[in-house]
Write a protein that holds these residues in place. Sequence first.
Motif, PDB file in Angstrom:
ATOM      1  N   ALA A   1       7.022 -32.578 -80.932  1.00  0.00           N
ATOM      2  CA  ALA A   1       6.824 -33.621 -81.753  1.00  0.00           C
ATOM      3  C   ALA A   1       6.099 -34.784 -81.182  1.00  0.00           C
ATOM      4  CB  ALA A   1       8.148 -34.099 -82.385  1.00  0.00           C
TER       5      ALA A   1
ATOM      6  N   VAL B   1       2.438 -36.506 -82.702  1.00  0.00           N
ATOM      7  CA  VAL B   1       2.212 -38.060 -82.911  1.00  0.00           C
ATOM      8  C   VAL B   1       1.245 -38.671 -82.073  1.00  0.00           C
ATOM      9  CG1 VAL B   1       3.473 -40.190 -82.856  1.00  0.00           C
ATOM     10  CG2 VAL B   1       4.633 -38.401 -83.776  1.00  0.00           C
TER      11      VAL B   1
ATOM     12  N   SER C   1      10.300 -29.772 -86.629  1.00  0.00           N
ATOM     13  CA  SER C   1      10.164 -30.427 -87.981  1.00  0.00           C
ATOM     14  C   SER C   1      10.957 -31.572 -88.410  1.00  0.00           C
ATOM     15  CB  SER C   1      10.051 -29.655 -89.191  1.00  0.00           C
ATOM     16  OG  SER C   1      11.446 -29.179 -89.555  1.00  0.00           O
TER      17      SER C   1
ATOM     18  N   LEU D   1       9.909 -34.364 -85.845  1.00  0.00           N
ATOM     19  CA  LEU D   1       8.823 -35.158 -86.704  1.00  0.00           C
ATOM     20  C   LEU D   1       9.376 -36.084 -87.810  1.00  0.00           C
ATOM     21  CD1 LEU D   1       6.173 -32.172 -86.837  1.00  0.00           C
ATOM     22  CD2 LEU D   1       5.913 -34.187 -85.538  1.00  0.00           C
TER      23      LEU D   1
ATOM     24  N   THR E   1      10.637 -39.439 -86.487  1.00  0.00           N
ATOM     25  CA  THR E   1       9.785 -40.336 -86.039  1.00  0.00           C
ATOM     26  C   THR E   1       9.446 -41.568 -87.172  1.00  0.00           C
ATOM     27  OG1 THR E   1       7.782 -39.521 -86.911  1.00  0.00           O
ATOM     28  CG2 THR E   1       8.611 -38.634 -84.568  1.00  0.00           C
TER      29      THR E   1
ATOM     30  N   ALA F   1       3.679 -37.624 -89.569  1.00  0.00           N
ATOM     31  CA  ALA F   1       4.621 -36.873 -88.716  1.00  0.00           C
ATOM     32  C   ALA F   1       5.602 -36.320 -89.732  1.00  0.00           C
ATOM     33  CB  ALA F   1       5.115 -37.617 -87.942  1.00  0.00           C
TER      34      ALA F   1
END
Length: 234
Positions: free
Chosen positions: A10, A14, A61, A64, A67, A72
């Motif tokens: 992740a 990003v 996921s 993500l 974040t 994301a």
Amino acid sequence: MALPDPGWTADEIVAHLRTIGTAENRAGMARFGINTATALGVGNSELRPLARKLKQNHERSLMLWETGVREARLLAAFTGEPKKITIEQCRCWAGDFDSWEIVDTVSDLFAGTPFWRELIGEFAADEREFVRRTAFAMLAWAAVHLKEEPDATFVSLLPLIEVHSDDPRNFVRKAVNWALRQIGKRSPALHAPALVLAQRLAASADKTARWIGKDAVKELSDAKTLERLSARKA
């Protein structure tokens, strides 16, 4: 940084997104009513091909999503696994919704879960605008993508559309309208009951219901829509 691949974390994703986002894209998103508070400025034309390279990964996921970054979170939806996400995780994500774009993208993921019908009922009863929108965005996506689902399921959900057809909030009324139109276009068998409901709403004394109904009647009565349905019936 190497080319995107399924092994990316992740954090790596990003970091990559930060290198390709632009202020110009952010400005364009804002013009479409997208919440850009956490946006990096990467368009869906870049995010979707990136998601295909990254492939599905449930655990990633979730990271993500945490974040909080717009791009994301969209990738979390594109690469999430509907059979692995739990109902509690869906509820948690829905509580974070702050933009129609996020709602509509994640709703496609939610519509593939084993408990999608339960979530639709629950989210429709929720007074939060984006959460209620989620219910009807899910219903619209389900009508499009769940090919094996019996038409009877969608007939049983038409009353939910009628119940919430008087919610005047922009993001709700548009999703209710979307769901009604997609159900009506799903099959010849669903077209008739959806059109009947649309006509009833079009004659309503309520301004919002009337708008939803008139717009749905227009599309469901369109010659091209009727042609496609006739072809399916044949």
